[in-house]
Design an enzyme around this catalytic site. Structure first.
Site: not given
Lengths: 325, 619
Positions: B17, B457, B459, B527
């Site tokens: 309550g 970047s 990768k 990722s």
């Protein structure tokens, strides 16, 4: 000494098969049995989940009950973690001798840590005040000991009925890499499935007797015949009354103020800490049964005699966030 | 000397309550009436009531439940406060949960251990949407006893008809939720009417007072007559002569001579002893924390369960469960979380979210995720077999928590309904050619080199150079990247957070199979989330997972923009683009950190080869 004999008899209960069979008294009342089982479950969860747990041992009644629970939880093994006493150098003299006798009788590992820097500076509750003394010798000392020991879980005797900030404490209370307590990072606890995971440098404070009250602790001590420091029992002791607090003159380091003369009073302690910061109560309770009866009738809270709780509104909570237990 | 008090146990309850219903007043009054409040606290309370109270100088019991300084400062509420009181007959623990936002999470936490729920209703207002909400959570969490506390009867002139009407209306809710029954009590908490003593103002009510009811209900939270459930917490081995299994009996009972089996392996034995400090026990029942010694030496470790042979728990890796989400970071189906059930911890993920429940109307709604405080029904899959019963049979063996692998937060709580049929039909095929044999044939160790970094970047460029160098060294390799995965295996996935999680999970699984086959796998994926990289690491195995952070500042990536994607993202044509309107969580401790501003791509590739050599992965 009477206390030493009681400790020796207690220790035999864990080593001597005949003493064990005899030691079995009447079954615990159901409410205490439930609290005991819950605490044992928590202690085992700590032992199974953490790499380097430690149990904080302050020599007081709650600590001694926790030690007893650990002795039961892991028997016939000894508790798979050491005990740690953070010595403020202002403990009652009777506490040190109790600790050493109990350690030798049980053959357990109790480590004692002193904040050497604080000791070298001569930190003194009378000169520097209760707040600074407690911070340096207790809180900082504890943090040093936990860091030095690389402990990832510290088991403490905190109870939720002790103080209002404790009512919201978890059983497994998460601390960050700086030993800090952040209410936002506390984890919800469902059932008895505790999340025990911590990252590098992080740790957990664990409170197995969270759900006990002061009266439960005494009823349990009585039912299980657990030895405690004799200061809990009433005796005639030298005292002074200062700022409404009944202080015991435990050694000659207590500076008497002009006009102050120690008086012999029949007193006992409900809680034990640094002797200059711990108030006694006048009492006739000389046995455990007397104490249980006194507790059942008492109308004042246990921490009333603690000087550090008076350092301002929310003071206990602030100490907790700094790392105090 | 016997202990004076002989209470029959501990009853745990939750009050549901809000302050408006008089919840704090009710709890404060229960503590006060049972003398749980000490004089020094009462003196403070009297002062505070005059200062901050809302009762015109009378004692304001609600102030007893004051929050923490930290809560006031930070404007937050901590989920549950625990209050104790006792009568000569029984000990009580109240879970007091704050009634506003985050209510579901808070109430569910408190309800998880409660034997009884008090549902508070303001007699002058009647049932509210929250009444249904509270009742639903109480039912979901499996609370056996419900008290409908019809409070503030003084505001309706202690009118019996008003009370009866509220009870009749609640009966339909109780029936829909499947409650076995409930006890309705009319009261006025502030004045203490029908709390500890009966109220002359409501002489028409002949039922028990609240305290009398709390003292009299059965305490059988767990069924002693049910089958044995003993999750092994800790193996006790002080020396070569003693091997005991320590744990808490969560259901059923045990005595020496009883046959048991281990739930996981089905190995059978008998209970030899129930060991305690004070001598062996003749038997033990629910809630007892004991140490069992078996007649036979069988291999049992933490997480296993000793159970009755004739009634065993389910052993499965796939099951359906009601899930409550507890964390600000929403549920991501497919993400690997840690599931903890009793002493057993295993990786687990949600394979299907069937629906979410609107807890005000109790209707089912379609859902792709669960935000904090949301409840849904989901299928889950674990890595190791889980030992469980339906939650409605046993809270301990049917409940579990979900833990985020990266933050270690408790992010979800689940109540298992049933195993999924297909779980029992999938068995792992034992391998006859081992990993070590494959490595010996290849002449190098398997590895997964995981390149993470922003789009553009570098990768893939570095990964290509590494693979070329490895091939020149006669290593067996394969390259996984967005092009060969997104167009095939994962072409059904988009770029929402949930799809990104599933994308990485599948890639992790494929990389793992290739590593099992003995290959050195290069994976080039943005990722962006730490949790998914941790999931991939866990899937592949930390010892053969090499995380390479290709660290190129965003401005540089944007200016290169080899695929024109940053331009599209900037124009709003491409949504959820990492670095622009979707976050990138940089690795905190990668195995290799390549700062492309300080090092050429060829040097970066050489650094990786050197790293592999130094760890004897390649010769």
């Amino acid at each position: 000494m009477e206390s030493d004999a009681a400790i020796a008899a207690y220790a035999r209960r864990f080593s001597d098969p005949d003493a064990r069979a005899r030691g079995r008294g009447p079954a615990l009342p159901p409410d205490l049995a439930r609290l005991e089982a819950e605490a044992i479950h928590i202690l085992r969860e700590v032992a199974a989940s953490f790499r380097t747990p430690v149990m904080l041992y302050s020599i007081g009644k709650d600590s001694t009950v926790m030690l007893h629970l650990a002795l039961k939880a892991f028997w016939p093994s000894l508790p798979p973690f050491p005990l740690l006493h953070v010595d403020s150098l202002w403990e009652f003299a009777a506490m040190g001798s109790f600790r050493d006798t109990l350690r030798d009788a049980l053959g357990i590992d109790i480590r004692v840590h002193v904040n050497e820097e604080g000791a070298a500076r001569g930190i003194n509750p009378f000169v520097h005040g209760s707040a600074l003394h407690t911070e340096v010798m207790r809180t900082t000392g504890l943090l040093q000991a936990l860091t030095d020991g690389g402990f990832d879980a510290a088991i403490g005797g905190g109870r939720r009925d002790e103080e209002k900030s404790r009512a919201k404490e978890r059983i497994f209370s998460f601390r960050d890499a700086h030993q800090g307590w952040d209410p936002r990072r506390q984890r919800p606890e469902f059932w008895r499935t505790y999340n025990t995971r911590v990252g590098p440098g992080e740790s957990m404070r664990v409170f197995p007797i969270s759900n006990w009250t002061e009266l439960d602790v005494w009823r349990y001590i009585e039912a299980e015949t657990i030895p405690v420091v004799p200061l809990y029992f009433a005796d005639v002791r030298p005292t002074v009354i200062r700022d409404d607090v009944l202080l015991m003159v435990d050694d000659d380091r207590l500076p008497l103020q002009p006009g102050e003369t120690p008086m012999m009073r029949r007193i006992r302690f409900r809680t034990l800490g640094c002797y200059p910061l711990t108030g006694a109560v006048e009492s006739e309770a000389e046995t455990l049964a007397d104490i249980v009866a006194e507790m059942a009738d008492t109308r004042t809270s246990e921490r009333q005699g603690r000087v550090i709780d008076r350092d301002g509104d929310g003071s206990m909570e602030q100490k907790k966030r700094q790392g105090y237990f | 000397m016997a202990t004076a008090l002989n209470r029959d146990g501990v009853l745990r309850l939750i009050t549901c309550g809000s302050v408006d219903d008089g919840k704090s007043t009710l709890i404060g009054r229960l503590l006060y009436d049972s003398q749980a409040i000490m004089d020094d606290t009462l003196n403070t309370l009297a002062t505070d009531s005059r200062k901050h109270g809302t009762t015109g100088g009378e004692i304001d019991y609600a102030l007893l439940l004051d929050g923490l300084e930290a809560e006031r400062e930070q404007g937050i509420t901590i989920d549950v406060a625990w209050r104790f009181f006792a009568t000569p007959r029984r000990r009580f623990i109240i879970a007091d949960t704050p009634g506003h936002e985050q209510y579901t999470r808070n109430m569910a936490t408190g309800a998880s251990t409660a034997d009884l729920a008090i549902i508070l209703v303001d007699a002058s207002k009647g049932l509210l949407p929250q009444t249904r909400r509270h009742s639903f959570i109480a039912s979901l969490m499996g609370i056996g006893h419900i008290v409908l506390a019809v409070n503030k009867m003084d505001l309706v002139g202690f009118d019996e008809a008003r009370f009866r009407a509220i009870v009749a209306e609640y009966t339909t809710i109780a029936e829909r939720l499947g409650f076995a029954g409930f006890t309705a009590i009319p009261m006025a908490a502030r004045a203490g009417l029908n709390l500890a003593s009966p109220a002359a103002e409501m002489a028409w009510y002949d039922g028990p007072t609240l305290i009398a009811h709390l003292e009299s209900i059965e305490l059988a939270a767990t069924d002693a007559s049910g089958p044995l459930r003993f999750p092994v917490q800790w193996v006790n081995r002080p020396d070569a002569h003693f091997r005991g299994y320590a744990g808490t009996i969560v259901a059923g009972q045990v005595k020496p001579g009883d046959p048991i089996v281990t739930a996981r392996s089905g190995k059978a034995s008998k209970v030899a002893r129930i060991v305690t400090v004070d001598g062996d026990l003749a038997g033990a029942g629910p809630e007892a924390a004991v140490t069992l010694v078996l007649e036979d030496e069988i291999d049992i470790s933490r997480g296993d369960m000793l159970v009755s042979p004739e009634s065993r728990p389910a052993v499965a890796q796939q099951f359906a469960a009601d899930l409550i989400w507890l964390d600000e970071d929403a549920l991501k189906p497919g993400r690997s979380y840690l599931l903890k059930s009793g002493p057993l911890t295993t990786p687990a993920s949600v394979t299907l979210l069937k629906h979410r429940i609107d807890i005000t109307t109790l209707d089912e709604r379609p859902a792709r995720t669960l935000a904090m405080n949301e409840i849904g029904l989901a299928n889950l899959e674990t890595t190791a077999p889980l030992l469980f019963d339906p939650y409605t049979d046993c809270r301990d063996t049917g409940g579990f928590i979900l833990i985020d692998r990266y933050t270690n937060n408790t992010v979800g709580a689940g109540m298992i309904r049933h195993a999924l049929r297909r779980a029992s039909n999938i068995h792992l095929q034992p391998m006859t050619v081992t990993q070590a044999q494959r490595s010996a044939l290849n002449g190098h160790q398997p590895a997964v080199i995981w390149f993470t970094g922003l789009s553009g970047s570098g990768k893939s460029t570095i990964a290509n150079l590494v693979e070329a160098r490895l091939a020149a060294l006669s290593c067996h390799t394969y390259a996984l990247d967005g092009d060969n995965v997104r167009h095939g295996l994962n072409r059904d996935l988009g770029f929402t957070d949930a799809d990104r999680v599933e994308n990485i999970r599948r890639i992790g699984e494929v990389a793992k199979l290739m590593a099992d086959a003995g290959l050195i796998v290069t994976c080039s994926f943005i990722s962006p989330f730490r949790s998914e990289r941790e999931m991939a690491r866990a899937l592949v195995g930390a010892d053969r997972f090499i995380e390479v952070f290709v660290d190129t500042p965003l401005e540089v990536c944007q200016s290169r923009d080899p695929k024109g994607l940053y331009a599209k993202a900037a124009s709003g044509e491409l949504r959820n683009f990492t670095g622009i309107d979707s976050p990138y969580e940089a690795p905190e401790a990668p195995q290799l950190h390549i700062k492309t501003q300080e090092m050429s791509e060829a040097d970066a590739a050489e650094a990786i080869i050197t790293w592999l050599r130094a760890r004897d992965i390649i010769g």
